[in-house]
Motif scaffolding. Structure first.
Motif, short mmCIF file in Angstrom:
data_model
loop_
_atom_site.label_atom_id
_atom_site.label_comp_id
_atom_site.label_asym_id
_atom_site.label_seq_id
_atom_site.Cartn_x
_atom_site.Cartn_y
_atom_site.Cartn_z
N GLN A 178 -27.96 -85.67 41.72
CA GLN A 178 -28.65 -85.31 40.48
C GLN A 178 -30.06 -84.79 40.76
O GLN A 178 -30.50 -83.83 40.14
CB GLN A 178 -28.70 -86.52 39.53
CG GLN A 178 -27.34 -86.94 39.02
CD GLN A 178 -26.54 -85.78 38.41
OE1 GLN A 178 -27.07 -84.95 37.69
NE2 GLN A 178 -25.26 -85.74 38.72
N GLU A 179 -30.74 -85.41 41.71
CA GLU A 179 -32.07 -84.95 42.10
C GLU A 179 -32.00 -83.54 42.69
O GLU A 179 -32.81 -82.67 42.36
CB GLU A 179 -32.63 -85.91 43.16
CG GLU A 179 -34.05 -86.36 42.89
CD GLU A 179 -34.44 -87.41 43.91
OE1 GLU A 179 -34.94 -87.01 44.99
OE2 GLU A 179 -34.25 -88.60 43.61
N ILE A 181 -29.73 -81.28 42.19
CA ILE A 181 -29.40 -80.34 41.12
C ILE A 181 -30.64 -79.99 40.31
O ILE A 181 -30.88 -78.82 40.00
CB ILE A 181 -28.27 -80.90 40.23
CG1 ILE A 181 -26.95 -80.90 41.00
CG2 ILE A 181 -28.14 -80.12 38.93
CD1 ILE A 181 -25.81 -81.63 40.31
N GLN A 182 -31.45 -81.00 39.99
CA GLN A 182 -32.67 -80.75 39.22
C GLN A 182 -33.65 -79.85 39.99
O GLN A 182 -34.30 -79.00 39.41
CB GLN A 182 -33.36 -82.08 38.88
CG GLN A 182 -32.58 -82.91 37.88
CD GLN A 182 -32.39 -82.20 36.55
OE1 GLN A 182 -33.25 -81.48 36.08
NE2 GLN A 182 -31.23 -82.42 35.95
N GLN A 183 -33.73 -80.05 41.29
CA GLN A 183 -34.68 -79.29 42.11
C GLN A 183 -34.16 -77.91 42.51
O GLN A 183 -34.93 -77.06 42.92
CB GLN A 183 -35.04 -80.08 43.37
CG GLN A 183 -35.79 -81.35 43.07
CD GLN A 183 -35.96 -82.23 44.30
OE1 GLN A 183 -35.55 -81.87 45.39
NE2 GLN A 183 -36.57 -83.38 44.11
N ARG A 193 -31.94 -75.73 40.52
CA ARG A 193 -31.19 -75.39 39.31
C ARG A 193 -30.37 -74.11 39.47
O ARG A 193 -29.22 -74.06 39.04
CB ARG A 193 -32.18 -75.24 38.14
CG ARG A 193 -31.54 -75.21 36.78
CD ARG A 193 -31.04 -76.58 36.39
NE ARG A 193 -29.58 -76.51 36.30
CZ ARG A 193 -28.79 -77.56 36.25
NH1 ARG A 193 -29.27 -78.77 36.31
NH2 ARG A 193 -27.50 -77.44 36.16
N ASP A 232 -26.40 -74.03 39.18
CA ASP A 232 -25.73 -73.19 38.17
C ASP A 232 -24.68 -72.30 38.83
O ASP A 232 -23.60 -72.10 38.27
CB ASP A 232 -26.75 -72.33 37.41
CG ASP A 232 -27.62 -73.16 36.47
OD1 ASP A 232 -27.27 -74.33 36.18
OD2 ASP A 232 -28.67 -72.63 36.04
#
Length: 108
Positions: free
Chosen positions: A7-8, A10-12, A14, A18
């Motif tokens: 999750q981290e 993915i956030q960093q 993006r 995607d």
């Protein structure tokens, strides 16, 4: 990478996350996709264009083996297992070969 690490990541990352989302199959369950997405994210830096198709194929080999029990050559399975090292799949099905079933029945 654990759930939090993914999750981290993915956030960093993006844009990369995607891009990976576009590779989800229409019939993949959340459980199946979460595991395959982690496989892709863990290995994507080693298989950038024009080799992305190779990574996608390897991710399907791994997922098909884990979730559907598909069998492949020992060399191929060893490669994808190494690539998937550390990915935890909760409640993965356990498959038995015909020979294992027959051996168990004879032992009764």
């Amino acid at each position: 990478m654990g759930d939090l690490d993914i999750q981290e990541f993915i956030q960093q990352n993006r844009a990369l996350a995607d891009q990976v989302e576009t590779y989800r199959g229409v019939s993949e369950s959340e459980k199946h996709w979460d595991a395959r997405r982690e496989f892709l994210l863990r290995n994507i830096n080693d298989y950038e264009d024009p080799h992305m198709d190779n990574l996608l194929a390897l991710s399907m080999v791994w997922a098909n083996n884990v979730f559907l029990g598909c069998r492949y050559s020992d060399e191929l399975l060893e490669k994808v297992r190494e690539m998937a090292e550390g990915i935890k799949v909760v409640d993965a099905p356990i498959f038995k070969t015909r020979d294992e079933i027959m051996k168990k029945q004879k032992g009764l």
